[in-house]
Write an enzyme that holds these catalytic residues in place. Structure first.
Site, mmCIF file in Angstrom:
data_model
loop_
_atom_site.group_PDB
_atom_site.id
_atom_site.type_symbol
_atom_site.label_atom_id
_atom_site.label_comp_id
_atom_site.label_asym_id
_atom_site.label_seq_id
_atom_site.Cartn_x
_atom_site.Cartn_y
_atom_site.Cartn_z
ATOM 1 N N GLY A 182 0.835 -1.211 0.000
ATOM 2 C CA GLY A 182 0.000 0.000 0.000
ATOM 3 C C GLY A 182 0.857 1.244 0.000
ATOM 4 N N ASN A 183 0.245 2.372 0.237
ATOM 5 C CA ASN A 183 1.026 3.606 0.384
ATOM 6 C C ASN A 183 0.361 4.507 1.413
ATOM 7 O OD1 ASN A 183 -0.852 5.490 -1.011
ATOM 8 N ND2 ASN A 183 -0.425 4.130 -2.738
ATOM 9 N N ARG A 184 0.989 5.639 1.690
ATOM 10 C CA ARG A 184 0.562 6.472 2.812
ATOM 11 C C ARG A 184 -0.545 7.468 2.473
ATOM 12 N NH1 ARG A 184 4.406 5.863 6.833
ATOM 13 N NH2 ARG A 184 6.480 5.262 6.089
ATOM 14 N N SER A 185 -1.144 7.371 1.312
ATOM 15 C CA SER A 185 -2.203 8.324 0.962
ATOM 16 C C SER A 185 -3.378 8.191 1.929
ATOM 17 C CB SER A 185 -2.677 8.055 -0.465
ATOM 18 O OG SER A 185 -3.904 8.698 -0.679
ATOM 19 N N ALA B 122 -3.644 7.858 -5.172
ATOM 20 C CA ALA B 122 -2.247 7.438 -5.240
ATOM 21 C C ALA B 122 -2.263 5.958 -5.604
ATOM 22 C CB ALA B 122 -1.571 7.660 -3.899
#
Ligand code: CTP
Length: 401
Positions: A209-212, A277
């Site tokens: 995943g990512n931090r969005s 994102a």
């Protein structure tokens, strides 16, 4: 139902015209608005909180702090809830305190915290209404961006006849309807927004995943809904909820699911904003069982995900506006312009990671917007909801008007 889904915070100050505010609250509710009421302590002598809570179908607030229950009324929350704060009637005393920035009651603290537009409807006796200090205070309010519904002529509580009566509730209703109609710059337009991160599963419990947070896209959805657009929000995993019930939210998890949700609806849209994102890569064959650590060190093969923005740029129907974001760390302008061209977008919002206070987990952002033909707009650091307004204003300026 011209006021459907509109949130109106009615502030009532101490004036005999306060009894008319009850009728006004009823008119707003009948026209579909959600209404909350704050009273100054003096206003409670003219109209009861019970009448107003019954008519507004919401609790009515009149004190900052209730010494019996120990409860505090959150004026910031009330102020943020509203699309419009209407102070009717506005007495000379409340007017003067508003002009001065005083905050000794709930109505005043709420006013000072309000980010939404504020409209006031003064009610005073004839000579008070004409007094130079009252006129100067009304001008000060106007200079601070508030709108004034002029008092009307007629018989006054003092027995005198002249200008000073609060505008009739029906006239205030018309003013408020016109006000909202003027803000509905996206009425009849369909907008699709992608927001949030995507999660690419590795096995049933793990993902890439990512931090969005999804904040930027969700604020854009709310801003556009507030301006009358029919909004579809295709959102990756995000805990943030949109404010407007009218927004159709489609929750997805992976980039491929986001792509499918977007491509199935893109042909209907007047505008598509890709704020998500999206993970550039997904896992080729996610394990169907949890990967155990007692086996060999697993190798995860990544495959390229579809580029949703590029697809929208290439496959749009004629006239659809396509906008995207670029998050860059170096050669910002050059990279943003390249993205604009490569993805065939009309507009790219650049966030530079070099700017303190900008980026994924922050509440603020600093953007520059690029368009075709060397178009460019720079903005200072601002909260993300304000940034959403700046982006929507730019879309309106460049493409709609
Ligand atoms: N985007 C998208 N689908 C993808 C990747 C990105 O729709 N699979 C959109 C984003 O929503 C954003 C824009 O493309 O509006 C820019 O994304 P970004 O990740 O910054 O650009 P990339 O094309 O991935 O290029 P790079 O990572 O090399 O900078």
């Amino acid at each position: 139902m011209q006021l459907k889904n509109k949130k109106i915070l009615v502030g009532i100050s101490g004036s005999i015209a306060a009894y008319k505010a009850a009728h006004l609250v009823r008119l707003f509710v009948k026209n579909g608005a959600q209404v909350k009421v704050v009273l100054t302590p003096n206003a409670t002598g003219f109209v009861t909180p019970l009448t107003l809570s019954t008519l507004s179908k919401n609790p009515v607030h009149s004190v900052l702090f209730n010494s019996e229950t120990g409860e505090w009324t959150n004026h910031v929350e009330l102020a943020l809830w509203a699309d419009l704060m209407l102070i009717a009637p506005l007495s000379a005393s409340t007017l003067s305190k508003m002009a001065d920035g005083q905050s000794d009651n709930l109505l005043l603290t709420t006013y000072l915290s309000a980010k939404c537009p504020v409209i006031v409807a003064p009610a005073m006796d004839l000579d008070m209404y004409k007094h130079p200090s009252v006129l100067a205070n009304l001008q000060k309010l106007r200079d601070n961006g508030n709108q004034v519904i002029p008092a009307e002529k007629g018989e006054l509580a003092s027995g005198l006849d002249g200008e000073g009566r609060m505008a009739e509730p029906e006239h205030i209703l018309e003013f408020v309807k016109d006000f909202f109609a003027g803000t509905q710059t996206w009425a009849g337009k369909k907008v699709l927004i992608t927001a949030g991160p995507t999660y690419e599963p590795i096995d049933p419990v793990r993902y890439i995943g990512n931090r969005s947070s999804g904040k930027m896209g969700i604020h854009l959805a709310d801003t556009l809904a507030a301006r009358g657009a029919e909004v579809v929000l295709v959102c990756g995993p995000s805990r943030i909820r949109q404010e407007y019930d009218s927004i159709q939210r489609i929750d997805v998890e992976t980039a491929v699911q986001m792509f499918e949700a977007v491509t199935a609806r893109a042909a209907d849209m007047d505008c598509i904003i890709c704020a998500a994102a999206v993970a550039d890569y997904g896992v080729e064959n996610p394990a169907t069982q949890k990967i155990k650590k007692d086996g060999q060190i697993p190798e995860i093969k990544l495959v390229k995900n579809p580029d949703i923005l590029a697809w929208c740029g290439a496959n749009r129907k004629k006239g659809t506006i396509v906008a995207g974001f670029a998050l860059e760390t170096d050669n910002e302008e050059e990279n943003a312009r390249k993205k604009l061209e490569k993805k065939q977008a009309d507009l790219i919002v650049l966030n530079s990671l070099n700017d303190p206070g900008a980026g994924f987990e922050s509440d603020t952002n600093k953007i520059t917007i690029f368009g075709k033909e060397e178009r460019r707009a720079d903005f200072p650091l601002a909260p993300k909801n304000k940034i959403a307004e700046l982006i929507v204003n730019t879309l309106e300026k460049w493409f709609i008007q």
